[in-house]
Design a protein around this motif. Structure first.
Motif, mmCIF file in Angstrom:
data_model
loop_
_atom_site.group_PDB
_atom_site.id
_atom_site.type_symbol
_atom_site.label_atom_id
_atom_site.label_comp_id
_atom_site.label_asym_id
_atom_site.label_seq_id
_atom_site.Cartn_x
_atom_site.Cartn_y
_atom_site.Cartn_z
ATOM 1 N N MET A 1 2.199 7.416 -6.681
ATOM 2 C CA MET A 1 3.563 7.214 -6.171
ATOM 3 C C MET A 1 4.157 8.463 -5.537
ATOM 4 S SD MET A 1 5.287 5.048 -9.308
ATOM 5 C CE MET A 1 6.960 5.350 -8.670
ATOM 6 N N GLU A 2 3.810 9.641 -6.046
ATOM 7 C CA GLU A 2 4.548 10.865 -5.756
ATOM 8 C C GLU A 2 4.683 11.170 -4.265
ATOM 9 O OE1 GLU A 2 6.708 14.401 -6.770
ATOM 10 O OE2 GLU A 2 6.311 12.478 -7.744
ATOM 11 N N ALA A 3 3.568 11.201 -3.536
ATOM 12 C CA ALA A 3 3.628 11.544 -2.107
ATOM 13 C C ALA A 3 4.368 10.476 -1.310
ATOM 14 C CB ALA A 3 2.222 11.738 -1.549
ATOM 15 N N GLN A 4 4.262 9.238 -1.742
ATOM 16 C CA GLN A 4 4.991 8.171 -1.046
ATOM 17 C C GLN A 4 6.497 8.422 -1.105
ATOM 18 O OE1 GLN A 4 3.671 4.017 -1.786
ATOM 19 N NE2 GLN A 4 2.457 4.956 -3.431
ATOM 20 N N VAL A 5 6.971 8.819 -2.280
ATOM 21 C CA VAL A 5 8.402 9.064 -2.468
ATOM 22 C C VAL A 5 8.836 10.334 -1.737
ATOM 23 C CG1 VAL A 5 10.197 9.590 -4.167
ATOM 24 C CG2 VAL A 5 8.462 7.843 -4.671
ATOM 25 N N GLN A 6 8.036 11.397 -1.861
ATOM 26 C CA GLN A 6 8.432 12.690 -1.310
ATOM 27 C C GLN A 6 8.250 12.782 0.206
ATOM 28 O OE1 GLN A 6 10.015 14.921 -3.095
ATOM 29 N NE2 GLN A 6 9.759 13.734 -4.990
ATOM 30 N N VAL A 7 7.163 12.195 0.715
ATOM 31 C CA VAL A 7 6.830 12.329 2.143
ATOM 32 C C VAL A 7 7.297 11.132 2.960
ATOM 33 C CG1 VAL A 7 4.951 12.641 3.814
ATOM 34 C CG2 VAL A 7 4.850 13.790 1.576
ATOM 35 N N LEU A 8 6.995 9.939 2.486
ATOM 36 C CA LEU A 8 7.353 8.726 3.232
ATOM 37 C C LEU A 8 8.763 8.240 2.915
ATOM 38 C CD1 LEU A 8 4.023 6.661 3.029
ATOM 39 C CD2 LEU A 8 4.750 8.310 4.770
ATOM 40 N N ARG A 9 9.385 8.846 1.901
ATOM 41 C CA ARG A 9 10.749 8.490 1.496
ATOM 42 C C ARG A 9 10.860 7.030 1.060
ATOM 43 N NH1 ARG A 9 12.411 13.349 0.242
ATOM 44 N NH2 ARG A 9 12.318 14.814 1.985
ATOM 45 N N ARG A 10 9.812 6.506 0.467
ATOM 46 C CA ARG A 10 9.883 5.161 -0.078
ATOM 47 C C ARG A 10 10.674 5.186 -1.390
ATOM 48 N NH1 ARG A 10 3.503 3.444 0.747
ATOM 49 N NH2 ARG A 10 3.667 2.911 2.961
ATOM 50 N N SER A 11 11.274 4.053 -1.709
ATOM 51 C CA SER A 11 11.933 3.939 -3.009
ATOM 52 C C SER A 11 10.866 3.930 -4.094
ATOM 53 C CB SER A 11 12.751 2.654 -3.076
ATOM 54 O OG SER A 11 11.889 1.519 -3.108
ATOM 55 N N LYS A 12 11.276 4.223 -5.325
ATOM 56 C CA LYS A 12 10.301 4.223 -6.413
ATOM 57 C C LYS A 12 9.703 2.844 -6.625
ATOM 58 C CE LYS A 12 11.740 8.272 -9.052
ATOM 59 N NZ LYS A 12 12.083 8.826 -10.384
ATOM 60 N N ALA A 13 10.494 1.818 -6.407
ATOM 61 C CA ALA A 13 9.982 0.459 -6.553
ATOM 62 C C ALA A 13 8.922 0.153 -5.496
ATOM 63 C CB ALA A 13 11.132 -0.546 -6.467
ATOM 64 N N GLN A 14 9.187 0.550 -4.247
ATOM 65 C CA GLN A 14 8.217 0.343 -3.168
ATOM 66 C C GLN A 14 6.948 1.139 -3.425
ATOM 67 O OE1 GLN A 14 10.854 1.629 0.045
ATOM 68 N NE2 GLN A 14 10.807 -0.438 0.923
ATOM 69 N N ALA A 15 7.125 2.392 -3.851
ATOM 70 C CA ALA A 15 5.977 3.259 -4.103
ATOM 71 C C ALA A 15 5.132 2.727 -5.250
ATOM 72 C CB ALA A 15 6.453 4.677 -4.400
ATOM 73 N N ALA A 16 5.788 2.218 -6.283
ATOM 74 C CA ALA A 16 5.055 1.684 -7.429
ATOM 75 C C ALA A 16 4.240 0.460 -7.028
ATOM 76 C CB ALA A 16 6.030 1.331 -8.547
ATOM 77 N N GLN A 17 4.827 -0.387 -6.200
ATOM 78 C CA GLN A 17 4.107 -1.586 -5.758
ATOM 79 C C GLN A 17 2.873 -1.209 -4.942
ATOM 80 O OE1 GLN A 17 4.426 -4.717 -6.600
ATOM 81 N NE2 GLN A 17 2.701 -5.273 -5.267
ATOM 82 N N ALA A 18 3.034 -0.271 -3.988
ATOM 83 C CA ALA A 18 1.894 0.172 -3.172
ATOM 84 C C ALA A 18 0.840 0.853 -4.044
ATOM 85 C CB ALA A 18 2.373 1.118 -2.071
ATOM 86 N N ALA A 19 1.291 1.639 -5.015
ATOM 87 C CA ALA A 19 0.360 2.341 -5.909
ATOM 88 C C ALA A 19 -0.458 1.346 -6.719
ATOM 89 C CB ALA A 19 1.132 3.286 -6.829
ATOM 90 N N LYS A 20 0.183 0.320 -7.229
ATOM 91 C CA LYS A 20 -0.524 -0.690 -8.021
ATOM 92 C C LYS A 20 -1.585 -1.390 -7.179
ATOM 93 C CE LYS A 20 3.311 -1.552 -11.204
ATOM 94 N NZ LYS A 20 4.395 -2.491 -11.611
ATOM 95 N N VAL A 21 -1.236 -1.710 -5.943
ATOM 96 C CA VAL A 21 -2.192 -2.379 -5.044
ATOM 97 C C VAL A 21 -3.426 -1.509 -4.835
ATOM 98 C CG1 VAL A 21 -2.560 -3.142 -2.658
ATOM 99 C CG2 VAL A 21 -0.471 -3.805 -3.864
ATOM 100 N N GLN A 22 -3.206 -0.228 -4.575
ATOM 101 C CA GLN A 22 -4.338 0.654 -4.278
ATOM 102 C C GLN A 22 -5.148 0.994 -5.524
ATOM 103 O OE1 GLN A 22 -5.276 0.907 -1.356
ATOM 104 N NE2 GLN A 22 -3.407 0.224 -0.319
ATOM 105 N N LEU A 23 -4.495 1.131 -6.669
ATOM 106 C CA LEU A 23 -5.247 1.379 -7.904
ATOM 107 C C LEU A 23 -6.100 0.158 -8.267
ATOM 108 C CD1 LEU A 23 -2.559 3.336 -9.948
ATOM 109 C CD2 LEU A 23 -4.808 4.208 -9.251
#
Length: 277
Positions: A123-145
């Motif tokens: 999640m971390e780089a998504q939030v810091q670099v792409l400025r995604r919300s934590k909810a969006q980042a968590a969803q993308a992270a779950k998909v990729q994991l």
């Protein structure tokens, strides 16, 4: 505006040179990688293959030449004068960061945050670099994991994961940034032999899904089975390149033959997991 180049290649490397002081590390590299292709870079230590990868991702600045990703000149802006001459200007840090965000990179070392779970690391780089919300980042992270086979390890910390699992988290972290190309710098070299296969399997699945990939590796079996082109480098130059079965089974250059003789008998069949080589 960054210069563009009329080309179908995802990556185009034109006459690239790189110096470290007086050391001439890359000596006029020319290479095209088409969309969806897997290009494996082989060669002895010090051949320049990892440096070339780092130049594509602008972790190193080239000394001469051009690198284009999807037709866009990397790291520089061209100014064409009335007399036809061209001056190159370095892009601003923000512009370079934007270009770099399109490229995923996986290193030998996993570089995970030890105090974060696998999910939080992705999640971390998504939030810091792409400025995604934590909810969006968590969803993308779950998909990729899930994609890398770690759906049941999301809440584990790096110390609770094997080296192969940590490297798969690193791959998921890069994929979560939605890259257009993935660069792998010897992603299995720091792993115990029995863990190599699980990482190579994930990389093969990415290739099957059509991801454009540049892979620096000593895994000859992987290169033979998965790559669309193999590039053998030595002394900062491309010695030989082409179809994997041709280069690996019937190399024309003596330097290629000498290098490969340490890994395989020519014309032999190799499994995907060649970690024992």
């Amino acid at each position: 505006m960054a210069a563009t180049n009329e080309t179908t290649a995802m990556v185009e490397i034109r006459d690239v040179h790189k110096f470290f002081g007086h050391l001439h590390v890359l000596r006029g590299i020319n290479l095209n990688i088409e969309p969806g292709q897997v290009c494996c870079l082989l060669g002895p230590s010090g051949s320049g293959k990892s440096t070339l990868l780092r130049c594509v991702n602008q972790l190193e600045t080239i000394s001469a030449g051009r690198i284009y990703v999807e037709g866009q000149l990397q790291g520089m802006r061209e100014q064409v004068h009335a007399d036809g001459s061209v001056t190159l200007h370095e892009l601003r840090h923000s512009e370079i960061a934007k270009q770099r965000s399109r490229i995923g990179m996986v290193f030998q070392r996993f570089n995970l945050f030890p105090h974060m779970t696998a999910l939080e690391n992705v999640m971390e780089a998504q939030v810091q670099v792409l400025r995604r919300s934590k909810a969006q980042a968590a969803q993308a992270a779950k998909v990729q994991l899930e994609r890398v086979g770690l759906g049941d390890r999301m809440d584990h910390y790096p110390s609770q994961l094997s080296g192969g699992q940590q490297q798969r988290v690193a791959i998921a972290r890069a994929l979560a940034m939605d890259p257009e190309i993935m660069l792998f710098d010897e992603p299995t070299s720091a792993l115990d032999p029995e863990l190599v296969g699980e990482v190579l399997t994930v990389m093969k699945e990415l290739a099957d899904d059509g991801m454009t990939m540049m892979v620096v590796t000593h895994e000859i079996g992987f290169a033979k089975e998965v790559a669309d082109q193999v590039v053998f480098m030595e002394g900062g130059v491309i010695v030989e390149q082409g179809d994997p079965k041709v280069v690996l089974e019937h190399p024309k250059e003596e330097r290629t033959r000498k290098f490969l003789s340490r890994y395989l008998t020519l014309d032999s069949e190799l499994p995907l997991d060649s970690a024992a080589l």
